[in-house]
Design a protein around this motif. Structure first.
Motif, PDB file in Angstrom:
ATOM      1  N   PRO A  75       0.824  -1.211   0.000  1.00 46.15           N
ATOM      2  CA  PRO A  75       0.000   0.000   0.000  1.00 46.15           C
ATOM      3  C   PRO A  75       0.860   1.264   0.000  1.00 46.15           C
ATOM      4  O   PRO A  75       1.975   1.277   0.537  1.00 46.15           O
ATOM      5  N   LEU A  76       0.327   2.322  -0.605  1.00 49.42           N
ATOM      6  CA  LEU A  76       0.969   3.627  -0.533  1.00 49.42           C
ATOM      7  C   LEU A  76       0.593   4.276   0.796  1.00 49.42           C
ATOM      8  O   LEU A  76      -0.335   3.834   1.491  1.00 49.42           O
ATOM      9  N   ASP A  77       1.294   5.328   1.154  1.00 45.71           N
ATOM     10  CA  ASP A  77       0.942   6.081   2.349  1.00 45.71           C
ATOM     11  C   ASP A  77       1.171   7.561   2.108  1.00 45.71           C
ATOM     12  O   ASP A  77       1.781   7.950   1.108  1.00 45.71           O
ATOM     13  N   GLY A  78       0.672   8.365   3.008  1.00 43.94           N
ATOM     14  CA  GLY A  78       0.800   9.810   2.911  1.00 43.94           C
ATOM     15  C   GLY A  78      -0.054  10.469   3.974  1.00 43.94           C
ATOM     16  O   GLY A  78      -0.803   9.791   4.692  1.00 43.94           O
ATOM     17  N   PRO A  79       0.036  11.781   4.110  1.00 44.37           N
ATOM     18  CA  PRO A  79      -0.714  12.479   5.160  1.00 44.37           C
ATOM     19  C   PRO A  79      -2.220  12.279   5.035  1.00 44.37           C
ATOM     20  O   PRO A  79      -2.779  12.236   3.936  1.00 44.37           O
ATOM     21  N   ALA A  80      -2.869  12.178   6.192  1.00 42.82           N
ATOM     22  CA  ALA A  80      -4.319  12.001   6.239  1.00 42.82           C
ATOM     23  C   ALA A  80      -4.847  12.580   7.545  1.00 42.82           C
ATOM     24  O   ALA A  80      -4.117  12.693   8.537  1.00 42.82           O
ATOM     25  N   VAL A  81      -6.125  12.937   7.533  1.00 42.47           N
ATOM     26  CA  VAL A  81      -6.838  13.311   8.754  1.00 42.47           C
ATOM     27  C   VAL A  81      -7.977  12.324   8.928  1.00 42.47           C
ATOM     28  O   VAL A  81      -8.719  12.043   7.980  1.00 42.47           O
ATOM     29  N   GLY A  82      -8.099  11.775  10.135  1.00 38.39           N
ATOM     30  CA  GLY A  82      -9.154  10.811  10.375  1.00 38.39           C
ATOM     31  C   GLY A  82      -9.712  10.896  11.774  1.00 38.39           C
ATOM     32  O   GLY A  82      -9.222  11.644  12.620  1.00 38.39           O
ATOM     33  N   ARG A  83     -10.752  10.093  11.995  1.00 41.00           N
ATOM     34  CA  ARG A  83     -11.444  10.043  13.285  1.00 41.00           C
ATOM     35  C   ARG A  83     -11.122   8.716  13.962  1.00 41.00           C
ATOM     36  O   ARG A  83     -11.181   7.649  13.332  1.00 41.00           O
ATOM     37  N   VAL A  84     -10.785   8.773  15.231  1.00 41.73           N
ATOM     38  CA  VAL A  84     -10.460   7.567  15.991  1.00 41.73           C
ATOM     39  C   VAL A  84     -11.741   6.758  16.228  1.00 41.73           C
ATOM     40  O   VAL A  84     -12.717   7.271  16.770  1.00 41.73           O
ATOM     41  N   LEU A  85     -11.729   5.499  15.790  1.00 45.44           N
ATOM     42  CA  LEU A  85     -12.847   4.588  16.051  1.00 45.44           C
ATOM     43  C   LEU A  85     -12.618   3.763  17.300  1.00 45.44           C
ATOM     44  O   LEU A  85     -13.572   3.454  18.036  1.00 45.44           O
ATOM     45  N   SER A  86     -11.371   3.380  17.527  1.00 47.65           N
ATOM     46  CA  SER A  86     -11.028   2.570  18.690  1.00 47.65           C
ATOM     47  C   SER A  86      -9.625   2.940  19.144  1.00 47.65           C
ATOM     48  O   SER A  86      -8.725   3.100  18.313  1.00 47.65           O
ATOM     49  N   GLU A  90      -3.239   5.562  25.679  1.00 43.11           N
ATOM     50  CA  GLU A  90      -3.556   6.651  26.601  1.00 43.11           C
ATOM     51  C   GLU A  90      -3.518   7.990  25.869  1.00 43.11           C
ATOM     52  O   GLU A  90      -2.650   8.235  25.036  1.00 43.11           O
ATOM     53  N   GLY A  91      -4.497   8.838  26.170  1.00 45.85           N
ATOM     54  CA  GLY A  91      -4.533  10.171  25.581  1.00 45.85           C
ATOM     55  C   GLY A  91      -5.368  10.281  24.332  1.00 45.85           C
ATOM     56  O   GLY A  91      -5.544  11.384  23.801  1.00 45.85           O
ATOM     57  N   PHE A  92      -5.891   9.177  23.827  1.00 47.61           N
ATOM     58  CA  PHE A  92      -6.745   9.182  22.636  1.00 47.61           C
ATOM     59  C   PHE A  92      -8.042   8.453  22.951  1.00 47.61           C
ATOM     60  O   PHE A  92      -8.035   7.411  23.613  1.00 47.61           O
ATOM     61  N   ALA A  93      -9.131   9.007  22.445  1.00 47.86           N
ATOM     62  CA  ALA A  93     -10.443   8.420  22.692  1.00 47.86           C
ATOM     63  C   ALA A  93     -11.223   8.370  21.388  1.00 47.86           C
ATOM     64  O   ALA A  93     -10.986   9.178  20.477  1.00 47.86           O
ATOM     65  N   PRO A  94     -12.168   7.427  21.258  1.00 46.58           N
ATOM     66  CA  PRO A  94     -13.014   7.419  20.068  1.00 46.58           C
ATOM     67  C   PRO A  94     -13.678   8.781  19.852  1.00 46.58           C
ATOM     68  O   PRO A  94     -14.142   9.413  20.793  1.00 46.58           O
ATOM     69  N   GLY A  95     -13.659   9.223  18.609  1.00 46.53           N
ATOM     70  CA  GLY A  95     -14.205  10.534  18.278  1.00 46.53           C
ATOM     71  C   GLY A  95     -13.150  11.603  18.103  1.00 46.53           C
ATOM     72  O   GLY A  95     -13.404  12.637  17.474  1.00 46.53           O
ATOM     73  N   ASP A  96     -11.940  11.377  18.661  1.00 42.74           N
ATOM     74  CA  ASP A  96     -10.854  12.342  18.454  1.00 42.74           C
ATOM     75  C   ASP A  96     -10.468  12.371  16.975  1.00 42.74           C
ATOM     76  O   ASP A  96     -10.524  11.358  16.284  1.00 42.74           O
ATOM     77  N   HIS A  97     -10.051  13.540  16.513  1.00 46.10           N
ATOM     78  CA  HIS A  97      -9.521  13.666  15.157  1.00 46.10           C
ATOM     79  C   HIS A  97      -8.001  13.779  15.226  1.00 46.10           C
ATOM     80  O   HIS A  97      -7.464  14.467  16.098  1.00 46.10           O
ATOM     81  N   VAL A  98      -7.344  13.091  14.299  1.00 48.80           N
ATOM     82  CA  VAL A  98      -5.882  13.057  14.304  1.00 48.80           C
ATOM     83  C   VAL A  98      -5.340  13.213  12.891  1.00 48.80           C
ATOM     84  O   VAL A  98      -5.995  12.858  11.906  1.00 48.80           O
ATOM     85  N   VAL A  99      -4.141  13.755  12.816  1.00 51.55           N
ATOM     86  CA  VAL A  99      -3.346  13.751  11.593  1.00 51.55           C
ATOM     87  C   VAL A  99      -2.340  12.616  11.699  1.00 51.55           C
ATOM     88  O   VAL A  99      -1.734  12.412  12.763  1.00 51.55           O
ATOM     89  N   HIS A 100      -2.158  11.883  10.621  1.00 49.92           N
ATOM     90  CA  HIS A 100      -1.211  10.770  10.642  1.00 49.92           C
ATOM     91  C   HIS A 100      -0.695  10.538   9.222  1.00 49.92           C
ATOM     92  O   HIS A 100      -1.009  11.311   8.314  1.00 49.92           O
ATOM     93  N   ALA A 101       0.093   9.480   9.033  1.00 40.44           N
ATOM     94  CA  ALA A 101       0.789   9.288   7.757  1.00 40.44           C
ATOM     95  C   ALA A 101       0.328   8.053   6.987  1.00 40.44           C
ATOM     96  O   ALA A 101       1.020   7.623   6.062  1.00 40.44           O
ATOM     97  N   LEU A 102      -0.834   7.487   7.332  1.00 41.33           N
ATOM     98  CA  LEU A 102      -1.321   6.311   6.612  1.00 41.33           C
ATOM     99  C   LEU A 102      -2.536   6.674   5.769  1.00 41.33           C
ATOM    100  O   LEU A 102      -3.665   6.248   6.040  1.00 41.33           O
ATOM    101  N   GLY A 103      -2.265   7.492   4.750  1.00 45.13           N
ATOM    102  CA  GLY A 103      -3.297   7.841   3.789  1.00 45.13           C
ATOM    103  C   GLY A 103      -3.373   6.819   2.664  1.00 45.13           C
ATOM    104  O   GLY A 103      -2.888   5.699   2.778  1.00 45.13           O
ATOM    105  N   TRP A 104      -4.038   7.219   1.572  1.00 44.85           N
ATOM    106  CA  TRP A 104      -4.276   6.342   0.413  1.00 44.85           C
ATOM    107  C   TRP A 104      -5.118   5.119   0.809  1.00 44.85           C
ATOM    108  O   TRP A 104      -5.048   4.069   0.168  1.00 44.85           O
ATOM    109  N   ARG A 105      -5.928   5.218   1.867  1.00 47.89           N
ATOM    110  CA  ARG A 105      -6.784   4.123   2.321  1.00 47.89           C
ATOM    111  C   ARG A 105      -7.929   4.711   3.130  1.00 47.89           C
ATOM    112  O   ARG A 105      -7.858   5.860   3.589  1.00 47.89           O
ATOM    113  N   ASP A 106      -8.983   3.900   3.355  1.00 51.67           N
ATOM    114  CA  ASP A 106     -10.126   4.443   4.095  1.00 51.67           C
ATOM    115  C   ASP A 106     -10.039   4.193   5.594  1.00 51.67           C
ATOM    116  O   ASP A 106     -10.619   4.940   6.388  1.00 51.67           O
TER     117      ASP A 106
END
Length: 338
Positions: A75-86, A90-106
């Motif tokens: 798979p390819l990767d790249g910057p993405a913004v997503g919502r935490v499902l699970s 510590e420090g992250f909860a479902p519903g939080d929005h995060v920036v990360h580097a595993l784009g090119w996927r849903d």
């Protein structure tokens, strides 16, 4: 969404073969892959916005570069913004929005250390991939640490209508530049640079030799060249340097698809003008990130900094968005909305 109803598969774009020249649909495919349950310290994220960027073309090749190439079959990767499902971190909860580097996927599983929380109430989520993301940070670092803008400087920006270039011109003016000049690939983009982004002059590089158009826009020469294009633009800028000028190399989009390299043939002018040619990698300059957030966030809040996004809908259109961006069809940041 309960743990019992979490997705167990994801769709992800894969690199099937290394492109020869411009990438085509034969080089990439969208596949369904298994999605394991997140382990300790991990997050399961539903991506909402993906970034496609010029540097990704370089990663599709296996040439030596500043970043590892994509692996064929993976798979390819790249910057993405997503919502935490699970969250199992510590420090992250479902519903939080995060920036990360595993784009090119849903959907993505990743270590929490690779995610940064963002607030959709402070800025729209796509902004964290553009003006408040890597492109904006790259523009800021290149100007602040390497160009070292001085009051009254004349600044020339190639690829000025892209995600980085639109921010470079505005930040340069906010930092005291006296005249900012941009090049772009259409008359419409030239108009936007002047009317929306505050460029003092701009030209369509397709309308004539860059050297001649730059000479008309900056008859006394330039103090800073922020280069996103290379080739003819770099040669023209070297020929227009004032004494003790600075060239900041950010990108070489004119060469990303294996095109014949054009110029520069006038490097001696660096010695004549005692000028510097500088290159950088934003990830090595992250000590400036707090200053970036403070200054750029403030300019946005005050309405002093403007940005645009070109948005394509649907994961299945990610490749089309990437190819359109490489053809220069975007104004500002190219974003894929899932």
């Amino acid at each position: 969404m309960s743990e019992q109803t979490l997705p167990t598969t994801a769709r992800a774009w894969h690199l099937d073969s290394r492109p020869e020249g411009r990438p085509t649909a034969s080089n990439l495919s969208l596949r369904e892959v298994d999605l394991p349950a997140p382990g300790p310290g991990q997050l399961l994220i539903a991506n909402e916005y993906l970034s496609v960027d010029p540097y990704m073309r370089g990663r599709m090749s296996d040439k030596k570069s500043y970043i590892e190439p994509y692996a064929v079959g993976a798979p390819l990767d790249g910057p993405a913004v997503g919502r935490v499902l699970s969250s199992h971190a510590e420090g992250f909860a479902p519903g939080d929005h995060v920036v990360h580097a595993l784009g090119w996927r849903d959907h993505a599983i990743l270590d929490a250390a690779g995610a940064q929380k963002v607030d959709p109430n402070l800025a729209p989520l796509p902004a964290y991939l553009g003006v408040l993301g890597v492109p904006g940070l790259t523009a800021y670092i290149g100007l602040e640490r390497f160009a070292k803008i001085k009051e009254g400087d004349t600044v020339f920006v190639s690829g000025a209508a892209g995600a980085i270039g639109t921010q470079v011109g505005q930040i340069a003016k906010l930092k005291g530049a006296g005249r900012v000049i941009g090049s772009a690939g259409s008359d419409q983009k030239v108009k936007l640079l002047i009317e929306e982004y505050g460029y003092d002059a701009a030209f369509n590089y397709k309308n004539g030799p860059v050297t001649e158009q730059l000479a008309q826009a900056a008859p006394e020469g330039i103090d800073v060249f922020f280069d996103n294009v290379g080739g003819e633009h770099l040669e023209a800028a070297i020929g227009a340097l004032k004494l003790h000028a600075r060239i900041v190399l950010c990108g070489m989009v004119s060469q990303y698809n294996g095109e014949k390299v054009v110029g520069p043939r006038n490097l001696w002018n660096l010695s004549v003008t005692r000028s510097d040619i500088l290159a950088f990698m934003f990830s090595e300059e992250l000590d400036l990130q707090p200053d970036f957030v403070r200054e750029v966030g403030g300019w946005l809040a005050e309405g002093k900094l403007h940005y645009r996004e070109t948005v394509r809908d649907g994961l299945e259109n990610t490749l089309d968005a990437f190819l359109a961006m490489m053809r220069g069809e975007n104004v500002g940041k190219m974003i894929v909305k899932l």
